[in-house]
Design an enzyme around this catalytic site. Structure first.
Site, mmCIF file in Angstrom:
data_model
loop_
_atom_site.group_PDB
_atom_site.id
_atom_site.type_symbol
_atom_site.label_atom_id
_atom_site.label_comp_id
_atom_site.label_asym_id
_atom_site.label_seq_id
_atom_site.Cartn_x
_atom_site.Cartn_y
_atom_site.Cartn_z
ATOM 1 N N HIS A 15 0.858 -1.195 0.000
ATOM 2 C CA HIS A 15 0.000 0.000 0.000
ATOM 3 C C HIS A 15 0.896 1.249 0.000
ATOM 4 C CE1 HIS A 15 -2.837 3.047 1.234
ATOM 5 N NE2 HIS A 15 -3.808 2.213 0.885
ATOM 6 N N GLU B 290 -4.151 2.050 -7.274
ATOM 7 C CA GLU B 290 -4.562 3.159 -6.418
ATOM 8 C C GLU B 290 -3.663 4.364 -6.710
ATOM 9 O OE1 GLU B 290 -6.652 1.641 -2.629
ATOM 10 O OE2 GLU B 290 -4.519 1.597 -2.242
HETATM 11 P P1 PGA Z 1 -9.545 5.937 0.366
HETATM 12 O O1 PGA Z 1 -8.373 4.892 0.605
HETATM 13 O O2 PGA Z 1 -10.770 5.132 -0.024
HETATM 14 O O3 PGA Z 1 -9.719 6.634 1.687
HETATM 15 O O4 PGA Z 1 -9.127 6.848 -0.725
HETATM 16 C C1 PGA Z 1 -8.174 3.818 -0.270
HETATM 17 C C2 PGA Z 1 -6.962 3.052 0.117
HETATM 18 O O5 PGA Z 1 -5.987 3.677 0.571
HETATM 19 O O6 PGA Z 1 -6.920 1.827 -0.008
#
Ligand code: PGA
Length: 245
Positions: free
Chosen positions: A88, A162
């Site tokens: 992540h 992401e």
């Molecule tokens: P968010 O986070 O939905 O708050 O943007 C997503 C993530 O970091 O997996």
């Protein structure tokens, strides 16, 4: 089949508010990844979701080991964890995790029969340079993160795209851009014989945009941060997904 993954990050959950099972009339998989100390409570109290973890250590020995503060894949398995989020962007940033470490975590987790959710994503300055800079950035992550991953394991890997600038910002990527990235990621993975990996999107997913994302055949699921911490908010997301045709 669509996957809805809740990443609670470092939030303290109100477990009671999650107990009631939603009406699940569809082929969806719901995964909750709480902070480590809450794994057991989630397992015991939330029967309708599968268990995920937010991280794992990159070493694992049968008798444990001298690694203060770390949690091994074997320990996760012991608690009934099936999925593990690796790489992540917050771990890369605050935990100073390199792609090499991420690769070790992935290889070990696959060996331990965990399903790996590998997060990749570019910062805003790269995205502003255009799609080919973004493609290169993601490929460089994937090349190292998935080094030595063979196709025997491809059913056990999810790529969660992401974009860093979309995380927690209330600003999502456009469906067009996400599907373009999905195509590029799949093309790259195919060169490694990894044709079956599932593609997820994460970054400010909420009940107001999840429907649009999951209508797309290119997107197998979503990774939800902020909107997954409160049970009511999360159930709003599920309601949208359950109504999708
Ligand atoms: P968010 O986070 O939905 O708050 O943007 C997503 C993530 O970091 O997996």
């Amino acid at each position: 089949m669509k996957f809805i993954i809740a990443n609670w990050k470092m939030h303290i959950p109100n477990i009671k508010s999650w107990q009631k099972k939603p009406n699940l009339n569809k082929d969806i998989r719901i995964i909750i990844a709480p902070p480590f100390p809450f794994l057991n409570e989630v397992k015991k109290n939330i029967s309708w979701a599968e268990l995920g973890a937010q991280d794992v250590f990159y070493k694992d020995f049968p008798n444990g080991g001298a690694f203060t503060g770390e949690v091994s894949a074997s320990m996760l398995k012991y608690f009934g964890v099936k999925y593990v989020i690796i790489g992540h962007s917050e771990r890369r940033k605050y935990g100073k995790e390199t792609d090499e470490i991420i690769n070790e975590k992935i290889l070990l987790s696959l060996k331990k029969e965990l399903q790996v959710i590998l997060c990749i994503g570019e910062p805003l300055n790269i995205r502003l340079k255009g799609i080919s800079a973004t493609d290169n950035f993601l490929k460089n992550q994937l090349k190292i993160d998935l080094n030595k991953v063979t196709k025997n394991f491809q059913n056990n890997i999810f790529i969660a795209y992401e974009p860093i600038w979309a995380i927690g910002s209330g600003r999502t990527d456009s469906l067009n851009d996400i599907t373009e990235v999905a195509g590029l990621v799949r093309k790259f993975l195919a060169t490694k014989g990894l044709n079956k990996i599932k593609f997820l999107y994460g970054g400010s997913v909420s009940d107001s945009n999840v429907g649009e994302f999951l209508k797309s055949k290119e997107i197998d699921g979503v990774l939800v941060g902020s909107s997954s911490v409160d049970a009511k908010e999360f159930k709003k997301i599920l309601n949208v997904v359950l109504k999708l045709k």
